[in-house]
Design a protein around this motif. Structure first.
Motif, PDB file in Angstrom:
ATOM      1  N   PHE A  13       1.246  -1.571   0.729  1.00  0.00           N
ATOM      2  CA  PHE A  13      -0.199  -0.321   0.716  1.00  0.00           C
ATOM      3  C   PHE A  13       1.279   1.440  -0.030  1.00  0.00           C
ATOM      4  N   LEU A  14       1.965   1.004   0.878  1.00  0.00           N
ATOM      5  CA  LEU A  14       3.062   2.422   1.164  1.00  0.00           C
ATOM      6  C   LEU A  14       3.816   2.732   0.215  1.00  0.00           C
ATOM      7  N   ASP A  15       4.225   1.673  -0.623  1.00  0.00           N
ATOM      8  CA  ASP A  15       4.556   2.008  -1.924  1.00  0.00           C
ATOM      9  C   ASP A  15       3.986   2.358  -3.379  1.00  0.00           C
ATOM     10  N   ALA A  16       3.201   1.907  -3.033  1.00  0.00           N
ATOM     11  CA  ALA A  16       2.434   2.332  -4.392  1.00  0.00           C
ATOM     12  C   ALA A  16       2.318   3.370  -5.258  1.00  0.00           C
ATOM     13  N   ASP A  17       1.939   3.712  -6.405  1.00  0.00           N
ATOM     14  CA  ASP A  17       2.627   4.888  -6.837  1.00  0.00           C
ATOM     15  C   ASP A  17       1.349   6.423  -7.322  1.00  0.00           C
ATOM     16  N   ASP A  18      -0.142   5.314  -6.272  1.00  0.00           N
ATOM     17  CA  ASP A  18      -1.280   6.395  -6.390  1.00  0.00           C
ATOM     18  C   ASP A  18      -1.268   6.874  -4.655  1.00  0.00           C
ATOM     19  N   LEU A  19      -0.204   7.128  -4.154  1.00  0.00           N
ATOM     20  CA  LEU A  19      -0.389   8.109  -2.972  1.00  0.00           C
ATOM     21  C   LEU A  19       0.040   9.441  -3.176  1.00  0.00           C
ATOM     22  N   GLU A  21       2.818  12.769  -3.621  1.00  0.00           N
ATOM     23  CA  GLU A  21       3.920  11.970  -3.990  1.00  0.00           C
ATOM     24  C   GLU A  21       4.948  12.900  -2.377  1.00  0.00           C
ATOM     25  N   GLU A  22       4.089  13.373  -1.915  1.00  0.00           N
ATOM     26  CA  GLU A  22       5.192  14.098  -0.177  1.00  0.00           C
ATOM     27  C   GLU A  22       4.389  12.611   1.125  1.00  0.00           C
ATOM     28  N   ALA A  23       4.193  11.636   0.555  1.00  0.00           N
ATOM     29  CA  ALA A  23       3.990  10.951   1.587  1.00  0.00           C
ATOM     30  C   ALA A  23       4.612   9.870   1.504  1.00  0.00           C
ATOM     31  N   LEU A  24       5.108   9.134   3.087  1.00  0.00           N
ATOM     32  CA  LEU A  24       6.703   8.397   3.396  1.00  0.00           C
ATOM     33  C   LEU A  24       6.310   6.976   2.146  1.00  0.00           C
ATOM     34  N   ASP A  25       6.863   5.915   2.220  1.00  0.00           N
ATOM     35  CA  ASP A  25       6.931   4.991   1.539  1.00  0.00           C
ATOM     36  C   ASP A  25       6.768   4.245   2.606  1.00  0.00           C
ATOM     37  N   TYR A  26       7.149   2.413   2.658  1.00  0.00           N
ATOM     38  CA  TYR A  26       7.464   1.645   3.862  1.00  0.00           C
ATOM     39  C   TYR A  26       8.306   2.014   4.640  1.00  0.00           C
ATOM     40  N   MET A  27       9.765   2.443   3.506  1.00  0.00           N
ATOM     41  CA  MET A  27      11.087   2.634   4.008  1.00  0.00           C
ATOM     42  C   MET A  27      11.199   3.190   5.548  1.00  0.00           C
ATOM     43  N   ALA A  54       0.340  12.785   3.767  1.00  0.00           N
ATOM     44  CA  ALA A  54       0.208  13.919   3.630  1.00  0.00           C
ATOM     45  C   ALA A  54      -0.924  14.476   3.050  1.00  0.00           C
ATOM     46  N   GLU A  55      -1.504  13.865   1.793  1.00  0.00           N
ATOM     47  CA  GLU A  55      -3.272  13.896   2.416  1.00  0.00           C
ATOM     48  C   GLU A  55      -4.016  12.644   2.150  1.00  0.00           C
ATOM     49  N   PRO A  56      -5.341  12.623   2.484  1.00  0.00           N
ATOM     50  CA  PRO A  56      -6.063  11.701   3.090  1.00  0.00           C
ATOM     51  C   PRO A  56      -5.714   9.796   1.899  1.00  0.00           C
ATOM     52  N   PRO A  57      -5.600   9.105   1.778  1.00  0.00           N
ATOM     53  CA  PRO A  57      -4.885   8.302   0.830  1.00  0.00           C
ATOM     54  C   PRO A  57      -6.547   8.283  -0.169  1.00  0.00           C
ATOM     55  N   HIS A  58      -6.133   6.927  -1.038  1.00  0.00           N
ATOM     56  CA  HIS A  58      -7.964   7.057  -2.148  1.00  0.00           C
ATOM     57  C   HIS A  58      -8.098   5.350  -1.297  1.00  0.00           C
ATOM     58  N   TYR A  59      -8.547   5.171  -0.564  1.00  0.00           N
ATOM     59  CA  TYR A  59      -8.848   4.217   0.705  1.00  0.00           C
ATOM     60  C   TYR A  59      -9.907   3.189  -1.077  1.00  0.00           C
ATOM     61  N   ARG A  60      -9.647   1.811  -1.294  1.00  0.00           N
ATOM     62  CA  ARG A  60     -11.275   1.621  -1.661  1.00  0.00           C
ATOM     63  C   ARG A  60     -12.065   0.615  -1.162  1.00  0.00           C
TER      64      ARG A  60
END
Length: 195
Positions: A13-19, A21-27, A54-60
């Motif tokens: 989820f965290l490493d997906a491209d649709d978050l 751009e300022e969101a933190l990836d898994y690492m 950074a902004e609310p993700p688009h959760y399914r």
């Protein structure tokens, strides 16, 4: 679902491209949660989760949101338990910036850690500014966030120095944890909880 499976899902989820751009990836998230585990003030989970994305993700679905947020909480607790234990803190990547530091997982981890510090910067530095600055230095170097400052640029250009600093990061995490949670009293998470 096991914690390992939950983490795999969280990582996807965290490493997906649709978050954002300022969101933190898994690492980076792992570094961020490590900083939050060390910080002497508990940051409210809503605040750190919102800052992480950074902004609310688009959760399914609401269920997915609950899953992801619950796993983040569990990961944070897992890291905090490790920090309070006797083992050396774990960093889930090689302690090496590699040939291209900007692409290295360690750089991401260090950036995330610094993001966690920035959430409560004044608290980190209020009591032992010099010590904390010294302990944070290798993580600051690893993050590359400060390379426009001459002293950091000098360190970054000296590969051996950078490598030797970075190898100290796990010990420095323990030192910071003890500095903030003095060793003569057990950290709060080991005390019995009173309901």
């Amino acid at each position: 679902m096991s914690f390992a499976e939950q983490l795999t899902r969280l990582q996807g989820f965290l490493d997906a491209d649709d978050l954002h751009e300022e969101a933190l990836d898994y690492m980076a998230t792992h570094g961020y949660l490590t900083a939050l585990s060390i910080c002497p003030e508990q940051v409210p989970s809503r605040e750190w989760i919102d800052a992480l994305f950074a902004e609310p993700p688009h959760y399914r679905s609401d269920a997915e949101r609950e899953d992801i947020e619950a796993t983040l909480q569990q990961l944070k607790e897992h890291i905090a338990r490790h920090m309070a234990g006797d083992e050396e803190p774990e960093i889930p990547c090689d302690l090496d910036l590699g040939d291209d530091p900007d692409d290295s997982e360690l750089r991401g981890w260090c950036i995330g850690f610094m993001e966690g510090v920035f959430l409560r910067e004044s608290i980190w530095f209020e009591n032992a500014e010099d010590e904390v600055s010294e302990l944070l230095l290798p993580i600051m170097v690893g993050s590359g966030l400060f390379d426009d400052q001459p002293e950091f640029a000098d360190i970054a250009s000296d590969r051996d120095l950078t490598d030797s600093m970075i190898e100290q990061i796990p010990e420095l995490l323990t030192a910071m944890f003890l500095l903030f949670n003095s060793p003569d009293e057990k950290p709060a998470l080991l005390k019995p909880r009173h309901h």
